[in-house]
Scaffold this motif. Structure first.
Motif, short mmCIF file in Angstrom:
data_model
loop_
_atom_site.label_atom_id
_atom_site.label_comp_id
_atom_site.label_asym_id
_atom_site.label_seq_id
_atom_site.Cartn_x
_atom_site.Cartn_y
_atom_site.Cartn_z
N VAL A 259 4.63 7.08 33.52
CA VAL A 259 4.62 7.74 34.99
C VAL A 259 5.84 8.51 36.45
CG1 VAL A 259 3.81 6.91 37.74
CG2 VAL A 259 2.73 5.70 35.56
N GLY A 260 5.42 9.23 36.10
CA GLY A 260 6.22 10.03 37.43
C GLY A 260 7.22 9.22 37.67
N GLY A 261 8.47 9.89 38.38
CA GLY A 261 8.92 8.69 39.68
C GLY A 261 9.28 9.24 40.54
N ALA A 262 11.01 9.32 41.15
CA ALA A 262 10.17 9.35 42.62
C ALA A 262 9.09 9.69 43.55
CB ALA A 262 11.03 11.52 42.69
N HIS A 263 8.37 8.37 42.89
CA HIS A 263 7.23 7.78 44.51
C HIS A 263 6.22 9.31 43.86
CE1 HIS A 263 7.95 4.41 45.61
NE2 HIS A 263 9.74 4.88 46.45
N LEU A 264 6.19 9.69 42.86
CA LEU A 264 5.00 10.89 42.31
C LEU A 264 3.71 9.81 42.49
CD1 LEU A 264 6.74 13.28 40.16
CD2 LEU A 264 6.31 13.51 42.35
N ALA A 265 3.78 8.55 41.91
CA ALA A 265 2.48 8.18 42.06
C ALA A 265 1.17 7.82 42.99
CB ALA A 265 2.73 6.70 40.87
N GLU A 266 2.67 7.18 43.94
CA GLU A 266 1.92 7.40 44.70
C GLU A 266 1.50 8.43 46.04
OE1 GLU A 266 4.65 3.56 44.95
OE2 GLU A 266 4.95 6.28 44.54
N MET A 267 2.39 9.72 45.92
CA MET A 267 1.70 11.27 46.34
C MET A 267 -0.19 11.53 45.20
SD MET A 267 3.42 14.46 45.49
CE MET A 267 2.34 15.33 44.25
N VAL A 268 -0.25 10.80 43.97
CA VAL A 268 -0.88 11.59 43.34
C VAL A 268 -2.61 10.59 43.86
CG1 VAL A 268 -1.57 11.15 40.64
CG2 VAL A 268 0.04 12.14 40.76
N GLU A 269 -2.52 9.13 44.04
CA GLU A 269 -3.43 8.94 44.30
C GLU A 269 -3.62 9.01 45.42
OE1 GLU A 269 -4.57 3.58 45.36
OE2 GLU A 269 -1.76 4.53 45.03
N ALA A 270 -2.59 9.74 46.57
CA ALA A 270 -2.71 9.93 47.80
C ALA A 270 -4.40 10.90 47.75
CB ALA A 270 -1.73 10.00 48.92
N ALA A 271 -3.63 12.26 46.92
CA ALA A 271 -4.52 13.26 46.79
C ALA A 271 -5.56 13.10 46.07
CB ALA A 271 -3.60 14.15 45.90
N SER A 272 -5.74 12.07 44.47
CA SER A 272 -7.01 11.86 43.96
C SER A 272 -8.09 10.61 43.89
CB SER A 272 -6.55 12.02 42.47
OG SER A 272 -5.33 10.77 41.86
N GLY A 273 -6.92 9.35 44.47
CA GLY A 273 -7.28 8.00 44.29
C GLY A 273 -7.08 7.71 43.38
N VAL A 274 -6.34 7.83 42.09
CA VAL A 274 -6.04 7.02 41.09
C VAL A 274 -4.62 7.26 41.17
CG1 VAL A 274 -5.95 7.80 38.52
CG2 VAL A 274 -7.73 9.21 39.45
N ASN A 275 -4.92 5.31 40.83
CA ASN A 275 -3.07 4.78 41.00
C ASN A 275 -2.78 4.50 39.34
OD1 ASN A 275 -1.38 2.80 39.99
ND2 ASN A 275 -1.13 2.18 42.40
N LEU A 276 -2.03 5.78 39.09
CA LEU A 276 -2.12 5.88 37.55
C LEU A 276 -1.04 4.57 36.89
CD1 LEU A 276 0.17 8.72 37.87
CD2 LEU A 276 -1.47 9.05 36.91
N ALA B 81 -1.77 16.06 48.34
CA ALA B 81 -0.93 15.88 49.25
C ALA B 81 0.67 15.84 48.70
CB ALA B 81 -1.26 13.63 48.30
N GLY B 82 1.29 15.42 49.19
CA GLY B 82 2.75 15.88 48.84
C GLY B 82 3.70 14.95 49.70
N ILE B 83 4.81 14.93 48.87
CA ILE B 83 6.05 13.61 49.37
C ILE B 83 7.34 14.89 49.54
CG2 ILE B 83 6.63 13.70 47.08
CD1 ILE B 83 7.51 11.11 47.27
N VAL B 84 7.93 14.19 50.85
CA VAL B 84 9.42 14.71 51.35
C VAL B 84 9.71 13.37 51.07
CG1 VAL B 84 8.89 14.67 53.90
CG2 VAL B 84 10.31 15.58 53.31
N LEU B 85 11.97 13.63 50.77
CA LEU B 85 12.44 12.00 50.02
C LEU B 85 14.13 13.12 50.29
CD1 LEU B 85 12.55 9.17 49.35
CD2 LEU B 85 12.14 10.03 46.52
N THR B 86 14.94 12.54 50.50
CA THR B 86 16.07 12.22 50.47
C THR B 86 16.73 11.03 51.26
OG1 THR B 86 18.25 14.20 51.59
CG2 THR B 86 16.46 12.40 53.31
N LEU B 87 17.84 11.21 50.13
CA LEU B 87 19.08 10.17 50.26
C LEU B 87 19.14 10.01 51.81
CD1 LEU B 87 22.25 10.94 47.34
CD2 LEU B 87 19.91 8.40 48.05
N SER B 88 19.55 8.69 52.89
CA SER B 88 19.23 8.47 53.47
C SER B 88 20.73 7.36 54.11
CB SER B 88 18.44 7.64 54.80
OG SER B 88 18.92 7.94 55.92
#
Length: 405
Positions: free
Chosen positions: A289-306, A333-340
């Motif tokens: 499964v792709g990293g950087a919370h791409l799984a959550e992005m995919v699920e938001a767009a498709s309803g599929v939890n990889l 769906a889309g994700i935006v992420l950065t070190l804080s």
């Protein structure tokens, strides 16, 4: 007659995959996790793990003979039905165990295609899949032929790194040889490739008996290489369904997975659409499964939890059952992420109704948005990126590479 309880060994060198572990357990299985000692205190889904074992070291530091002996000892008392690698660095470990213990699943030869970037390129070339020009670093004559015939800039890439952090950009033959000599005997663990500026895409999906049952195509709005080498805001969003690029990447992804021998489970493949010629080239793939919370992005767009669907696929395989995808939706769906610069950033000001997920990592600021309107997702990602840069973002100094994989 109900299927008996099955025993699974899951391997992870990184804190990830709780959804997988939870859903594998929910299918009525015994779940054994092998991870690194330094991850002992991470919030694993302990209620869904029957036993957890810790190995000293990280990534390539694991002693494979000790790992094999430990798993063989476990097998004296129970039959192991499946071994699953949850992260890139675990693919070789899982394949090594399967080969030695004769457990079905991806073996070492196929595993190379999903870990070794040189093996990927050679297999793709043989299968007629478009790729940037490349050369191994084994033979000086071949390297010089590459430098003489392929226009720079080029990139030196670690063959088995799971991120963009070890990539070096090169602008001339003299600079290329300087860096190669600097690698010493480790040069064989790298390759050189033509750098093709372009838009980078990723395709995330699920395979069952060699067929891609589900995939969704997305675009990195800031590429991993750009972020790794220059800092910045990570952004990705799925692209319009049935667009020209969507259809082309879907088709090429299926060609890659078929040529590489992907049979079952999750996969994450990257492509680049070159600015110069408009062609789509294969970059790399992974059996995870792709990293950087791409799984959550995919699920938001498709309803599929990889993660959870991958667990159901592994369960169905060992129990001889059929696997069926859940209902798939087609949203964006889309994700935006950065070190804080804050350990626990206050993102309450990001309160648009489209926000559906907030990244729960310390010293990270990130959100996922979803909508039935592609333009709205892109608008929010651009707006949020500007705000995160202004109020939250920081950069971390890149550590020197201590181990070459």
């Amino acid at each position: 007659m109900e299927n008996p309880i099955k025993n699974f060994i899951c391997i992870s060198n990184y804190f990830k995959g709780n959804d997988f572990l939870i859903n594998l357990k929910k299918q009525g299985n015994k779940v054994y996790l092998i991870t690194s000692e330094k991850l002992r205190d991470k919030p694993w889904a302990f209620d869904y793990i029957d036993e957890i074992y810790f190995m000293p070291g990280q990534d390539v530091d694991w002693n494979l003979e000790e790992l094999l002996a430990g798993v063989a000892g476990l097998m004296r008392e129970r039959k192991i039905d499946g071994i699953v690698a949850l992260d890139d660095f675990d693919v070789e470990k899982a394949a090594y165990l399967r080969e030695n213990l004769r457990i079905s699943g991806m073996g070492q030869t196929t595993g190379r295609y999903f870990r070794d970037k040189l093996a990927m390129r050679m297999r793709a070339k043989d299968a007629g899949i478009p790729i940037p020009a490349f050369s191994p670093l084994f033979n000086d004559v071949e390297i010089n032929e590459f430098a003489d015939t392929v226009a720079p800039p080029w990139v030196l890439k670690p063959r088995s790194e799971a991120s963009a952090s070890g990539i070096m950009k090169v602008h001339s033959a003299a600079e290329l040889w300087e860096k190669i000599h600097g690698l010493g005997d480790n040069r064989i663990k790298y390759l050189v490739e033509q750098f093709k500026p372009g838009a980078v895409y990723h395709c995330d999906g699920l395979n069952w008996h060699g067929k891609t049952l589900f995939s969704i195509r997305s675009q990195y709005l800031a590429t991993p290489m750009e972020i790794s080498q220059g800092g910045g805001i990570f952004r990705s969003a799925n692209i319009p369904y049935d667009s020209k690029d969507d259809k082309a990447i879907k088709k090429q992804n299926e060609q890659v997975l078929k040529a590489f021998g992907m049979q079952h489970g999750a996969n994450h493949t990257e492509f680049i659409k070159c600015y110069d010629d408009g062609k789509i080239y294969f970059l790399e793939t992974a059996s995870r499964v792709g990293g950087a919370h791409l799984a959550e992005m995919v699920e938001a767009a498709s309803g599929v939890n990889l993660w959870s669907e991958w667990a159901k696929i592994e369960d169905a395989l060992v129990k001889g059952k059929q696997y069926k995808l859940p209902t798939i939706k087609k949203e964006f769906a889309g994700i935006v992420l950065t070190l804080s610069k804050f350990e626990h950033p206050d993102l309450s000001g990001f309160n648009d109704t489209e926000v559906c997920f907030r990244v729960p990592l310390d010293f990270h600021a990130g959100l996922i948005v979803k909508s039935d309107n592609h333009a709205r997702v892109r608008e929010l990602l651009d707006n949020y990126a500007d705000r995160l840069i202004r109020d939250f973002a920081t950069t971390a100094q890149q550590e020197a590479v201590k181990k070459l994989h």
